[in-house]
Design an enzyme around this catalytic site. Structure first.
Site, PDB file in Angstrom:
ATOM      1  N   GLU A 155     -31.555  33.692   3.904  1.00  0.00           N
ATOM      2  CA  GLU A 155     -31.027  32.739   2.933  1.00  0.00           C
ATOM      3  C   GLU A 155     -31.239  31.298   3.389  1.00  0.00           C
ATOM      4  OE1 GLU A 155     -29.668  33.084  -0.009  1.00  0.00           O
ATOM      5  OE2 GLU A 155     -29.248  35.229  -0.172  1.00  0.00           O
TER       6      GLU A 155
ATOM      7  N   HIS B  51     -21.882  36.992   6.331  1.00  0.00           N
ATOM      8  CA  HIS B  51     -20.493  36.995   5.867  1.00  0.00           C
ATOM      9  C   HIS B  51     -19.557  36.354   6.884  1.00  0.00           C
ATOM     10  CE1 HIS B  51     -21.941  39.402   2.599  1.00  0.00           C
ATOM     11  NE2 HIS B  51     -22.305  40.379   3.398  1.00  0.00           N
TER      12      HIS B  51
ATOM     13  N   LYS C 137      -3.016   2.889 -17.296  1.00  0.00           N
ATOM     14  CA  LYS C 137      -1.745   3.282 -17.926  1.00  0.00           C
ATOM     15  C   LYS C 137      -1.767   2.952 -19.413  1.00  0.00           C
ATOM     16  CE  LYS C 137       3.249   2.504 -17.752  1.00  0.00           C
ATOM     17  NZ  LYS C 137       4.392   1.971 -16.977  1.00  0.00           N
TER      18      LYS C 137
ATOM     19  N   THR D 240      -5.183 -12.317  -8.791  1.00  0.00           N
ATOM     20  CA  THR D 240      -4.984 -11.616 -10.073  1.00  0.00           C
ATOM     21  C   THR D 240      -3.564 -11.096 -10.243  1.00  0.00           C
ATOM     22  OG1 THR D 240      -5.708  -9.509  -9.118  1.00  0.00           O
ATOM     23  CG2 THR D 240      -7.408 -10.901 -10.117  1.00  0.00           C
TER      24      THR D 240
ATOM     25  N   VAL E 136      -4.588 -13.486  -2.960  1.00  0.00           N
ATOM     26  CA  VAL E 136      -3.747 -13.590  -4.156  1.00  0.00           C
ATOM     27  C   VAL E 136      -4.530 -14.346  -5.226  1.00  0.00           C
ATOM     28  CG1 VAL E 136      -1.577 -14.423  -5.134  1.00  0.00           C
ATOM     29  CG2 VAL E 136      -1.638 -13.594  -2.782  1.00  0.00           C
TER      30      VAL E 136
END
Length: 521
Positions: free
Chosen positions: A325, A273, A135, A64, A62
């Protein structure tokens, strides 16, 4: 004087930013370790307790959570009532919030981390400050990512405010960041509870890379990685050489890895595929390569090859003669890598699939995610366990008069491992430790069998057949008998099982039931 609140676990770039703020007459308020670091660098700092009038307590849990902080963050500057309230209470507005959070992800990914240590690294005050500032983004510049520090410095140097569009982008990044953070916490705690399918599901992924396009050039795409992705997964693989991976490359490589994990002996999987076009096992990786290649030397062109042993020189020479590939393996001999890397466009990748006795569930899961798969559908998400079911010879039920031979049993189990990864309806033919025919994704089972038989040609005679689901009628057995197939493996469970068994007996085919289905849609 403007005021900035700085509290960061990741100190990257924070000294330079703090110096720029002070240079332009911004007061810095800071907490704990961040304040000490700034003071050591000679940067003037106002302690958080001097602002709140209250000491940090409970080992910093605790510090802020106080009206003097959140009032300064949330006060709308153009709202006279807000400004009158903070003026009356002596609360000074906070104009910059530079905060990043306790390293929860890094903590839970550490080996042997305790539950207590993980929970202690759940940040409370940090997300509260970030969300409040975001916000009120029109009045507060909020930065959670060190890569955005330059934006603040540039604004200070030019003497120009950060524009509203950029402020909104910073605020959006904050809410993504805190949402992802909370999702990781939720996943971790949910996994501890053992709850399999919670009422709400929160998933979070980090972008690994943008992709040139998706399945087709008109589709945009990106690749996201989950926290704690297994080193044996495509997300945990490393690209060592070649062009950037495409959407289809990643999808196909994932399919190849999934098949490869079925085998502990030297194995090679060729995929096209997302379906296997050739799978081979042998005593050596070169032998396995030869079998996988011979399974379908046409379809392998332009495909992906995955190996579960180090690529040696002889295998590299054979592979280099083809257009592929991707080649994916746990490692490469230096000379083998040199041979393959001569091909500019081939992608060479490394993934931790050693071929040793892996815990398959762990290899397919991660610290936070159970071994499950998801499928996005319009308006929803399908979630299920991964299909990790394996079989041994003891799990099989022989339902025909003829018992399969020892070699047929071996080939049946091999084919069963492969058919599990072929799109349904699926049929796989195998002999001599390799696939010889694959029928994938057909609307009826006999159609898939005919494709596999046609592909196998003369090699169908003497092969075995695996089916991912039961035979609804005996037509697949009839087709197999005409091709000279000697043994079959299938789940069983059709109301017409007896007709298929009678047909197999009539042709002298051995048939075994697994009691397990492997649909793959």
């Amino acid at each position: 004087m403007k005021r900035a609140l700085i509290s960061v676990s990741d100190k990257t770039g924070i000294i330079e930013l703090a110096k720029a703020l002070v240079k332009h007459d911004v007061e810095i308020v800071s907490t704990g370790g961040t304040a000490k670091l700034l003071e050591q660098e000679g940067i003037p700092v106002t302690g958080i307790s001097d602002v709140t009038g209250f000491p940090e307590i409970m080992d910093g849990r605790v510090k802020t959570l106080h009206p003097n902080i959140h009032g300064g963050l949330l006060a709308v500057r153009e709202n006279p009532e807000h400004m009158a309230a903070i003026h009356k209470l002596g609360i000074q507005p906070i104009d910059y919030v530079i905060v990043n959070l306790y390293p929860f992800k890094e903590t839970i990914l550490k080996p042997n981390v305790t539950q207590e240590e993980a929970i202690e690294n759940i940040d409370i005050g940090g997300p509260s400050m970030l969300r409040a500032a975001a916000k009120n983004y029109r009045d507060v510049i909020v930065v959670v990512d060190a890569s955005d520090y330059g934006l603040v410095v540039e604004s200070l140097e030019k003497g120009e405010p950060v524009d509203e569009e950029a402020r909104l982008a910073l605020a959006a990044k904050v809410f993504r960041h805190t949402a992802a953070y909370d999702a990781l916490v939720a996943q971790y705690l949910t996994k501890l509870t053992g709850e399999e399918f919670p009422q709400t599901m929160t998933l979070t992924y980090e972008k690994a890379q943008d992709l040139r396009y998706g399945e087709n050039p008109h589709q945009k795409a990106a690749f996201y990685r989950e926290a704690g992705a297994a080193a044996s997964s495509i997300a945990g693989a490393k690209q060592l050489h070649g062009k950037e991976l495409s959407y289809n490359n990643i999808n196909d490589a994932n399919a190849a890895l999934s098949i490869l994990k079925e085998f502990t002996e030297p194995a090679v999987v060729a995929v096209k595929h997302t379906n296997p076009c050739g799978v081979g096992i042998a005593d050596t990786i070169f032998g396995a390569w030869q079998k996988a290649y011979e399974a379908d030397p046409v379809s392998i062109f332009g495909g992906i090859v995955a190996l579960n042993r180090k690529v040696d020189v002889s295998t590299a020479k054979a592979i280099s003669g083809l257009f592929l590939e991707i080649v994916l393996a746990p490692a490469y001999e230096p000379e083998a890598f040199e041979i393959l890397s001569q091909k500019k466009n081939i992608r060479l990748m490394e993934a931790a699939v050693s071929g040793e006795a892996n815990d398959v569930a762990n290899a397919n899961g991660s610290l936070l995610y159970a071994p499950r798969t998801t499928l996005k559908v319009q308006g929803g998400l399908l979630v299920q366990d991964l299909d990790l079911k394996t079989l041994t010879e003891n799990d099989l039920q022989v339902v025909t008069r003829r018992q399969p031979t020892a070699d047929e049993l071996k080939q049946l189990l091999f084919a069963w491992k492969v058919v599990k990864h072929v799109k349904s309806n699926a049929i796989v033919l195998a002999r001599e430790d390799r696939t010889v025919g694959v029928g994938a994704g057909q609307m009826n089972r006999v159609g898939a069998a005919k494709i596999a038989i046609e592909q196998a040609a003369d090699l169908a005679k003497g092969s075995v057949l695996a089916s991912d689901a039961f035979f609804p009628m005996p037509d697949t057995v009839e087709a197999a008998a005409q091709a000279g197939i000697t043994a079959m493996i299938q789940p069983g469970g059709s109301i017409k099982d007896n007709e298929s068994i009678e047909a197999a007996d009539r042709y002298g085919i051995a048939m075994v039931f697994t009691g397990v289905r492997h649909f793959k849609h």
